[in-house]
Scaffold this motif. Sequence first.
Motif, PDB file in Angstrom:
ATOM      1  N   MET A 176      -9.483  43.639  32.591  1.00 53.16           N
ATOM      2  CA  MET A 176      -9.411  44.945  33.210  1.00 53.16           C
ATOM      3  C   MET A 176      -8.583  45.857  32.745  1.00 53.16           C
ATOM      4  N   ARG A 177      -8.837  47.497  32.780  1.00 53.44           N
ATOM      5  CA  ARG A 177      -7.762  47.776  31.914  1.00 53.44           C
ATOM      6  C   ARG A 177      -6.602  48.949  32.690  1.00 53.44           C
ATOM      7  N   VAL A 178      -5.620  49.525  32.312  1.00 54.18           N
ATOM      8  CA  VAL A 178      -5.348  50.560  33.346  1.00 54.18           C
ATOM      9  C   VAL A 178      -4.570  51.134  32.434  1.00 54.18           C
ATOM     10  N   ASP A 179      -4.493  52.541  32.556  1.00 56.33           N
ATOM     11  CA  ASP A 179      -4.016  53.537  31.759  1.00 56.33           C
ATOM     12  C   ASP A 179      -2.360  53.004  31.261  1.00 56.33           C
ATOM     13  N   GLY A 180      -2.159  53.186  30.088  1.00 61.18           N
ATOM     14  CA  GLY A 180      -0.708  52.828  28.941  1.00 61.18           C
ATOM     15  C   GLY A 180      -0.744  51.572  29.417  1.00 61.18           C
ATOM     16  N   GLY A 181       0.659  51.607  29.088  1.00 58.99           N
ATOM     17  CA  GLY A 181       0.735  49.823  28.408  1.00 58.99           C
ATOM     18  C   GLY A 181       1.674  49.014  30.079  1.00 58.99           C
ATOM     19  N   VAL A 182       0.940  47.743  30.060  1.00 59.26           N
ATOM     20  CA  VAL A 182       2.007  47.396  31.128  1.00 59.26           C
ATOM     21  C   VAL A 182       3.371  46.226  30.171  1.00 59.26           C
ATOM     22  N   ARG A 183       3.977  46.306  31.367  1.00 60.01           N
ATOM     23  CA  ARG A 183       5.610  45.827  30.751  1.00 60.01           C
ATOM     24  C   ARG A 183       5.486  44.702  32.106  1.00 60.01           C
ATOM     25  N   ALA A 184       5.229  44.601  33.261  1.00 61.36           N
ATOM     26  CA  ALA A 184       5.418  43.519  34.842  1.00 61.36           C
ATOM     27  C   ALA A 184       4.466  43.246  35.133  1.00 61.36           C
ATOM     28  N   ARG A 185       4.354  41.836  35.687  1.00 64.46           N
ATOM     29  CA  ARG A 185       2.943  41.421  36.384  1.00 64.46           C
ATOM     30  C   ARG A 185       3.641  40.172  37.158  1.00 64.46           C
ATOM     31  N   THR A 186       3.123  39.961  38.811  1.00 64.11           N
ATOM     32  CA  THR A 186       3.484  38.936  39.439  1.00 64.11           C
ATOM     33  C   THR A 186       1.613  38.283  40.292  1.00 64.11           C
ATOM     34  N   TRP A 187       1.757  37.353  39.961  1.00 62.45           N
ATOM     35  CA  TRP A 187       0.591  37.484  41.097  1.00 62.45           C
ATOM     36  C   TRP A 187       0.996  36.771  42.816  1.00 62.45           C
ATOM     37  N   SER A 188       0.814  37.003  43.628  1.00 65.65           N
ATOM     38  CA  SER A 188       0.404  37.063  44.881  1.00 65.65           C
ATOM     39  C   SER A 188       0.837  34.978  44.978  1.00 65.65           C
ATOM     40  N   PRO A 189       0.956  34.456  46.391  1.00 66.82           N
ATOM     41  CA  PRO A 189       1.010  33.044  46.392  1.00 66.82           C
ATOM     42  C   PRO A 189       0.194  32.540  45.834  1.00 66.82           C
ATOM     43  N   THR A 190      -0.948  32.840  46.968  1.00 65.16           N
ATOM     44  CA  THR A 190      -2.533  32.578  47.414  1.00 65.16           C
ATOM     45  C   THR A 190      -3.210  32.666  45.884  1.00 65.16           C
ATOM     46  N   GLY A 191      -2.478  33.245  44.964  1.00 64.47           N
ATOM     47  CA  GLY A 191      -3.002  33.535  43.467  1.00 64.47           C
ATOM     48  C   GLY A 191      -4.381  34.256  44.153  1.00 64.47           C
TER      49      GLY A 191
END
Length: 209
Positions: A176-191
């Motif tokens: 996938m792609r988003v605008d600008g850089g990615v600085r943080a991320r997390t998964w939901s508990p259900t994945g």
Amino acid sequence: MDPAEPVTSTLTSQVLAAGPPRLVVLGDVWFDDQDAATGTSRALMREHHAVVGAVAVAPDGSWLASAGWNGTVRIWDTATWQQSAILTGHRPSITKRTHSVRGIAAAPDGTWLASAGSDGTTRVWDTATWRQHLKLTDPAVTTLAVAPDGHTLATAGHTGEIRLWDPSTGRPHAMMRVDGGVRARTWSPTGDRLVVGGAAGLYRFTITP
């Protein structure tokens, strides 16, 4: 080092770690393991001699991995704070340029560890032997996240590209792609959801098998 030694360098972040209640505090050239309840310092480590940008802790709290901007990942026995391994896969063997390790993440079952470096690779390590299991070519990765079931590794960074990998085979699941850089991320508990934050805001992706 003496836990009572004063800290005079720059504080960069704090990470709540698994295992016995602890808070791992990252500085510009050090990390400090503290009792989460009292704030008492248990160990102050400066062995990287470089910025410590990230840490990951085994689910059972038996080891801690620290990622340094000197191109190494160091593995620490949390009972003794002795180094049990130094992973140098991101360091060049021929050129004099030093690559930094910017992201690190441990599998939920503790069987593997992933590290992302400025050498354009993400590496997966077998924690039983600390040998490299996979090398993924993925430029500009600075952050990693492992799905709760351990079957998907998400990588992201400055380019705004987010890639999902099978950590056992190295095969890509999706991009996938988003605008600008990615600085943080997390998964939901259900994945089934991945949330990323970056220069252009917050994005939520629904992940389907």
